[in-house]
Design a protein around this motif. Sequence first.
Motif, PDB file in Angstrom:
ATOM      1  N   ALA A   1      28.133 -30.261  24.426  1.00 34.75           N
ATOM      2  CA  ALA A   1      28.485 -29.931  23.043  1.00 34.75           C
ATOM      3  C   ALA A   1      29.813 -29.182  23.010  1.00 34.75           C
ATOM      4  CB  ALA A   1      27.387 -29.075  22.425  1.00 34.75           C
ATOM      5  N   THR A   2      30.747 -29.685  22.231  1.00 30.24           N
ATOM      6  CA  THR A   2      32.087 -29.110  22.152  1.00 30.24           C
ATOM      7  C   THR A   2      32.481 -28.979  20.691  1.00 30.24           C
ATOM      8  OG1 THR A   2      32.630 -30.239  24.219  1.00 30.24           O
ATOM      9  CG2 THR A   2      34.467 -29.329  22.966  1.00 30.24           C
TER      10      THR A   2
ATOM     11  N   LEU B   1      22.286 -25.369  19.441  1.00 28.92           N
ATOM     12  CA  LEU B   1      22.820 -24.323  20.313  1.00 28.92           C
ATOM     13  C   LEU B   1      21.717 -23.609  21.092  1.00 28.92           C
ATOM     14  CD1 LEU B   1      25.547 -22.706  18.005  1.00 28.92           C
ATOM     15  CD2 LEU B   1      25.849 -24.441  19.791  1.00 28.92           C
ATOM     16  N   ALA B   2      20.513 -23.585  20.536  1.00 25.93           N
ATOM     17  CA  ALA B   2      19.403 -22.923  21.216  1.00 25.93           C
ATOM     18  C   ALA B   2      19.031 -23.610  22.521  1.00 25.93           C
ATOM     19  CB  ALA B   2      18.188 -22.867  20.291  1.00 25.93           C
TER      20      ALA B   2
ATOM     21  N   ALA C   1      24.199 -21.261  27.658  1.00 23.62           N
ATOM     22  CA  ALA C   1      25.333 -20.399  27.311  1.00 23.62           C
ATOM     23  C   ALA C   1      25.280 -19.925  25.865  1.00 23.62           C
ATOM     24  CB  ALA C   1      26.652 -21.138  27.553  1.00 23.62           C
ATOM     25  N   GLY C   2      24.453 -20.553  25.045  1.00 25.70           N
ATOM     26  CA  GLY C   2      24.260 -20.110  23.680  1.00 25.70           C
ATOM     27  C   GLY C   2      25.359 -20.505  22.711  1.00 25.70           C
ATOM     28  N   ARG C   3      26.234 -21.387  23.102  1.00 27.60           N
ATOM     29  CA  ARG C   3      27.342 -21.791  22.227  1.00 27.60           C
ATOM     30  C   ARG C   3      27.869 -23.147  22.675  1.00 27.60           C
ATOM     31  NH1 ARG C   3      32.179 -21.461  24.858  1.00 27.60           N
ATOM     32  NH2 ARG C   3      32.274 -20.169  26.756  1.00 27.60           N
ATOM     33  N   ALA C   4      28.668 -23.751  21.794  1.00 34.38           N
ATOM     34  CA  ALA C   4      29.368 -24.971  22.164  1.00 34.38           C
ATOM     35  C   ALA C   4      30.634 -24.609  22.924  1.00 34.38           C
ATOM     36  CB  ALA C   4      29.724 -25.772  20.906  1.00 34.38           C
TER      37      ALA C   4
ATOM     38  N   GLY D   1      27.843 -25.791  29.711  1.00 38.00           N
ATOM     39  CA  GLY D   1      27.162 -24.514  29.517  1.00 38.00           C
ATOM     40  C   GLY D   1      25.782 -24.451  30.132  1.00 38.00           C
ATOM     41  N   GLY D   2      25.455 -25.403  31.014  1.00 37.61           N
ATOM     42  CA  GLY D   2      24.165 -25.416  31.690  1.00 37.61           C
ATOM     43  C   GLY D   2      23.087 -26.228  31.000  1.00 37.61           C
ATOM     44  N   ARG D   3      23.444 -27.004  29.987  1.00 30.85           N
ATOM     45  CA  ARG D   3      22.437 -27.699  29.179  1.00 30.85           C
ATOM     46  C   ARG D   3      21.755 -28.858  29.899  1.00 30.85           C
ATOM     47  NH1 ARG D   3      23.265 -29.543  22.925  1.00 30.85           N
ATOM     48  NH2 ARG D   3      21.140 -30.234  22.528  1.00 30.85           N
ATOM     49  N   THR D   4      22.522 -29.641  30.661  1.00 36.63           N
ATOM     50  CA  THR D   4      21.936 -30.829  31.276  1.00 36.63           C
ATOM     51  C   THR D   4      20.840 -30.437  32.246  1.00 36.63           C
ATOM     52  OG1 THR D   4      24.047 -31.981  31.065  1.00 36.63           O
ATOM     53  CG2 THR D   4      22.452 -32.901  32.606  1.00 36.63           C
TER      54      THR D   4
END
Length: 260
Positions: free
Chosen positions: A187-188, A216-217, A221-224, A254-257
Amino acid sequence: MRTALVGGGASGIGHAVAERLAGSGDRVVITGRRADALEAAASQLSGAVGDGPAREVHALVSDMADPTSAVAAMDEVDDRYGGLDVLVLNAGGPPPGGILDLDDARWREASELLLLGPLRLARLAMPGMAKRGFGRVVFVTSTAVRQPQPDLAASVVLRSAVTAAAKLLSREFATDGVTVNCVAPGATSTERRTQILTNRARAAHLGFDELDAQDLAHIPAGRAARPAEIAAAVAFLASDDAAYINGTVLTVDGGRTETI
């Protein structure tokens, strides 16, 4: 001075990549389909920043999905600058839709933009890079190739194909100093993300802010990401320091994957 061509350089991630490479001393050619937006972006990116050297950024109108336009663009770069050192293959995403929602025409259009167009430019640029003994090719893809998103079927399928193609391309001229890698953003904060979330909010009958917060949740990292953070990854893979990195995918999310 190296010459870099950056697709989609008028805005978003492409603009941030152009700014980063130009700030590092590269001559940057930004491409896209809208002349007015490109010229404005090139003007904004050019010139000195603070006490630093002047930045050299040029606009070149070109449609990645049009074979004739791609050939003309590469010919112009060769004629003006004597060849290309860095190729950043960044294209806007296709319209959203599920795997069974897209008809043949939309698949063909998306394929020209995301797969055939980038491969065409790589095919035109890489032999010259090999001849000169240096080259960096970076495909900007998406974390959706590792964690598919059902409503972005065309992007998932075709960017997965691009990832496989990049792996094959990475073997072609590796001994000649040419590397091929992918940067997969999560997400960017771009117009593209806003469009995707707006469509999802409409389909789910939710407000944009509510869906944005839900999205974002899921990001540790809590953000795009900021576009500049994606650009930093691209610039690293395009640098001399990344000479031994070839055929890989650098995820910036941000660690999402969740895949290992």
